[in-house]
Scaffold this motif. Structure first.
Motif, PDB file in Angstrom:
ATOM      1  N   MET A 118       0.838  -1.205   0.000  1.00 15.94           N
ATOM      2  CA  MET A 118       0.000   0.000   0.000  1.00 15.94           C
ATOM      3  C   MET A 118       0.872   1.255   0.000  1.00 15.94           C
ATOM      4  SD  MET A 118      -3.310  -1.047   0.269  1.00 15.94           S
ATOM      5  CE  MET A 118      -4.267   0.195   1.154  1.00 15.94           C
ATOM      6  N   ARG A 119       1.896   1.253   0.834  1.00 10.74           N
ATOM      7  CA  ARG A 119       2.802   2.386   0.912  1.00 10.74           C
ATOM      8  C   ARG A 119       3.548   2.591  -0.408  1.00 10.74           C
ATOM      9  NH1 ARG A 119       3.995   7.379   2.202  1.00 10.74           N
ATOM     10  NH2 ARG A 119       6.215   7.732   2.547  1.00 10.74           N
ATOM     11  N   GLY A 120       3.947   1.498  -1.036  1.00  9.81           N
ATOM     12  CA  GLY A 120       4.639   1.600  -2.314  1.00  9.81           C
ATOM     13  C   GLY A 120       3.817   2.316  -3.367  1.00  9.81           C
ATOM     14  N   MET A 121       2.533   1.999  -3.430  1.00  6.53           N
ATOM     15  CA  MET A 121       1.659   2.664  -4.393  1.00  6.53           C
ATOM     16  C   MET A 121       1.463   4.134  -4.043  1.00  6.53           C
ATOM     17  SD  MET A 121       0.605   0.843  -6.985  1.00  6.53           S
ATOM     18  CE  MET A 121       2.270   0.195  -7.111  1.00  6.53           C
ATOM     19  N   GLN A 122       1.413   4.429  -2.766  1.00 11.26           N
ATOM     20  CA  GLN A 122       1.287   5.826  -2.335  1.00 11.26           C
ATOM     21  C   GLN A 122       2.490   6.644  -2.820  1.00 11.26           C
ATOM     22  OE1 GLN A 122      -1.395   7.094   0.003  1.00 11.26           O
ATOM     23  NE2 GLN A 122      -0.678   8.924  -1.068  1.00 11.26           N
ATOM     24  N   LEU A 123       3.686   6.066  -2.697  1.00 13.32           N
ATOM     25  CA  LEU A 123       4.896   6.751  -3.158  1.00 13.32           C
ATOM     26  C   LEU A 123       4.831   7.025  -4.659  1.00 13.32           C
ATOM     27  CD1 LEU A 123       7.606   4.693  -1.204  1.00 13.32           C
ATOM     28  CD2 LEU A 123       6.893   7.045  -0.734  1.00 13.32           C
ATOM     29  N   ALA A 124       4.377   6.032  -5.422  1.00 10.39           N
ATOM     30  CA  ALA A 124       4.325   6.179  -6.873  1.00 10.39           C
ATOM     31  C   ALA A 124       3.332   7.260  -7.288  1.00 10.39           C
ATOM     32  CB  ALA A 124       3.958   4.839  -7.519  1.00 10.39           C
ATOM     33  N   VAL A 125       2.128   7.223  -6.708  1.00  9.57           N
ATOM     34  CA  VAL A 125       1.094   8.192  -7.085  1.00  9.57           C
ATOM     35  C   VAL A 125       1.487   9.596  -6.630  1.00  9.57           C
ATOM     36  CG1 VAL A 125      -1.315   8.880  -6.714  1.00  9.57           C
ATOM     37  CG2 VAL A 125      -0.746   6.469  -7.149  1.00  9.57           C
ATOM     38  N   ASP A 126       2.017   9.719  -5.418  1.00 14.19           N
ATOM     39  CA  ASP A 126       2.455  11.033  -4.934  1.00 14.19           C
ATOM     40  C   ASP A 126       3.489  11.650  -5.879  1.00 14.19           C
ATOM     41  OD1 ASP A 126       0.806  10.805  -2.758  1.00 14.19           O
ATOM     42  OD2 ASP A 126       2.409  10.436  -1.300  1.00 14.19           O
ATOM     43  N   HIS A 127       4.404  10.831  -6.340  1.00 10.05           N
ATOM     44  CA  HIS A 127       5.449  11.315  -7.256  1.00 10.05           C
ATOM     45  C   HIS A 127       4.841  11.850  -8.546  1.00 10.05           C
ATOM     46  CE1 HIS A 127       9.066  11.506  -9.671  1.00 10.05           C
ATOM     47  NE2 HIS A 127       8.624  10.547 -10.472  1.00 10.05           N
ATOM     48  N   LEU A 128       3.923  11.099  -9.125  1.00  8.15           N
ATOM     49  CA  LEU A 128       3.318  11.510 -10.400  1.00  8.15           C
ATOM     50  C   LEU A 128       2.459  12.764 -10.228  1.00  8.15           C
ATOM     51  CD1 LEU A 128       2.382   7.997 -11.817  1.00  8.15           C
ATOM     52  CD2 LEU A 128       4.199   9.525 -12.634  1.00  8.15           C
ATOM     53  N   ARG A 168       3.648 -14.110  12.779  1.00 12.57           N
ATOM     54  CA  ARG A 168       3.946 -12.687  12.648  1.00 12.57           C
ATOM     55  C   ARG A 168       4.028 -12.282  11.174  1.00 12.57           C
ATOM     56  NH1 ARG A 168       8.503 -10.199  14.281  1.00 12.57           N
ATOM     57  NH2 ARG A 168       9.852 -12.030  14.106  1.00 12.57           N
ATOM     58  N   MET A 169       3.688 -11.041  10.930  1.00  8.23           N
ATOM     59  CA  MET A 169       3.861 -10.446   9.611  1.00  8.23           C
ATOM     60  C   MET A 169       4.948  -9.385   9.719  1.00  8.23           C
ATOM     61  SD  MET A 169       2.615 -10.066   6.363  1.00  8.23           S
ATOM     62  CE  MET A 169       0.848 -10.422   6.321  1.00  8.23           C
ATOM     63  N   VAL A 170       6.056  -9.595   9.020  1.00  5.90           N
ATOM     64  CA  VAL A 170       7.123  -8.604   8.972  1.00  5.90           C
ATOM     65  C   VAL A 170       6.953  -7.816   7.671  1.00  5.90           C
ATOM     66  CG1 VAL A 170       9.607  -8.205   8.843  1.00  5.90           C
ATOM     67  CG2 VAL A 170       8.696 -10.014  10.333  1.00  5.90           C
ATOM     68  N   MET A 171       6.762  -6.500   7.801  1.00  6.61           N
ATOM     69  CA  MET A 171       6.489  -5.660   6.637  1.00  6.61           C
ATOM     70  C   MET A 171       7.629  -4.660   6.455  1.00  6.61           C
ATOM     71  SD  MET A 171       2.994  -3.531   5.767  1.00  6.61           S
ATOM     72  CE  MET A 171       2.017  -5.040   5.842  1.00  6.61           C
ATOM     73  N   LEU A 172       8.314  -4.758   5.325  1.00 11.23           N
ATOM     74  CA  LEU A 172       9.431  -3.874   5.044  1.00 11.23           C
ATOM     75  C   LEU A 172       8.947  -2.598   4.359  1.00 11.23           C
ATOM     76  CD1 LEU A 172      10.621  -6.878   5.163  1.00 11.23           C
ATOM     77  CD2 LEU A 172      12.609  -5.894   4.040  1.00 11.23           C
ATOM     78  N   THR A 173       9.625  -1.500   4.641  1.00 10.72           N
ATOM     79  CA  THR A 173       9.242  -0.199   4.093  1.00 10.72           C
ATOM     80  C   THR A 173       9.926   0.033   2.742  1.00 10.72           C
ATOM     81  OG1 THR A 173       9.006   0.705   6.318  1.00 10.72           O
ATOM     82  CG2 THR A 173       9.210   2.288   4.505  1.00 10.72           C
ATOM     83  N   PRO A 174       9.149   0.280   1.687  1.00 14.12           N
ATOM     84  CA  PRO A 174       9.753   0.543   0.365  1.00 14.12           C
ATOM     85  C   PRO A 174      10.159   2.005   0.231  1.00 14.12           C
ATOM     86  CG  PRO A 174       7.381   0.606   0.182  1.00 14.12           C
ATOM     87  CD  PRO A 174       7.678   0.296   1.635  1.00 14.12           C
TER      88      PRO A 174
END
Length: 348
Positions: A172-182, A326-332
């Motif tokens: 979800m965060r990865g897509m936020q970064l992409a859309v914010d950039h565009l 556990r779910m380990v979630m890495l930050t893109p």
């Protein structure tokens, strides 16, 4: 100084003990990563040097018969030719070897036997645990592992029921970064090539794209088409459908880099230029994306770290059957290159 044993027979723990001047039980503890901490650090280092000098090789079969553990971990990949999985596998192997485990890798890519057959083959090798990079949102293989009491974790993808631990990226965060950039570049009509909805990455990145569009303060138009697979060919086909349905878009966010490369193909086929006519953002930042033309702007995932995290989760599960799920979630993070630019004035 103790004499080196004869080269005509396999070197044993007793040989290493005699050479190092210690008891065989001390050698056994020093050579086992799980018990090495029970031996003084300098003594363990001396024993390891002695074993290396003598050319000692552990007898895994004998150890397996004695302990009931094979010290083998199976890794099931969806496509070993996909460059994304090389660093994931490196991270897995790097972490597992610290605890004395070796890996058996099975490729479920095109032309391979069924994933179920491969899984059963790994279990038949008496692996102590499994890492699955093949998981769908409702995955039968996970259930098969649980039924057979084989420790299992997921990597890169997760299942909807969250029955086992997983190491993934924050899609979800990865897509936020992409859309914010565009949007920051001035794009207001943005398309998305989604991954297969049966995979967590496909569904979550689509949801992330839609949420990122909604969260903008600027009114936007968005359009999406789903690819049938994470491949360049499927990306080109989905991009073609997207461009036909929404020819007014000025940017495309792809759910992974192979889909983005397929979008490049679709643009060239229509005589469109990237980024002059349409900007493109990928996801994964797999190796060599800086060498394509134009160099691809992509959401970078730390795949080696993801592999290490998955292996750590599995080691914990193999040590303790009651280890928590556990779910380990890495930050893109976003890596900006030449495939994105501001839209032309007439496109705004």
């Amino acid at each position: 100084m103790p004499r080196s044993p004869s080269k005509t027979r396999p070197i044993t723990i007793k040989d290493v003990a005699q050479f190092a001047g210690v008891h065989a039980s001390t050698v056994s503890r020093a050579l086992n990563p799980a018990t090495r901490s029970m031996v003084a650090q300098d003594l363990a280092a001396s024993i390891l040097r002695a074993a290396q000098e003598l050319g000692y090789q552990p007898d895994h079969l004998a150890a397996s018969l004695r302990t009931g553990r094979s010290l083998l971990v199976g890794v099931l990949l969806p496509d070993i030719a996909n460059p994304v999985f090389a660093p994931i596998l490196s991270g897995i192997t790097e972490r597992l070897i610290e605890d004395g485990y070796s890996t058996i890798v099975a490729d479920a890519g095109p032309g391979a036997p069924s994933a179920t057959t491969l899984l059963d083959g790994l279990i038949a090798h008496r692996v102590d645990g499994l890492v699955l990079a093949t998981a769908t949102r409702d995955d039968a293989l996970v259930g098969r592992c649980l039924e057979r009491n084989v420790p299992v974790v997921l990597v890169n993808r997760a299942e909807a029921q969250a029955r086992v631990s997983a190491a993934v990226s924050d899609d979800m965060r990865g897509m936020q970064l992409a859309v914010d950039h565009l949007v920051g570049l001035g794009h207001r009509r943005i398309g998305h090539i989604a991954g297969p909805p049966t995979l967590s990455t496909g569904l979550l990145r689509l949801r992330g794209f839609e949420a990122a569009i909604r969260d903008q303060n600027t009114p936007l138009e968005s359009f999406s088409q789903s690819a049938t697979a994470y491949s360049r060919e499927a990306g080109a086909e989905a991009a073609g459908r997207l461009l036909t349905a929404a020819p007014q878009i000025t940017a495309i966010v792809a759910a992974n880099d192979l889909l983005a490369l397929g979008a490049y193909d679709a643009l060239r086929e229509r005589g469109l230029r990237c980024p002059e006519d349409i900007s493109v953002v990928g996801h994964n930042d797999m190796p060599l994306m800086d060498l394509v033309a134009p160099a691809l702007t992509s959401v970078r995932i730390e795949h080696r770290a993801m592999g290490r995290e998955a292996a750590e989760l599995l080691v914990q599960r193999m040590r303790r059957a009651d280890a928590s799920t556990r779910m380990v979630m890495l930050t893109p993070r976003l890596v900006v290159r030449g495939s994105t630019a501001a839209p032309r004035p007439e496109q705004r």
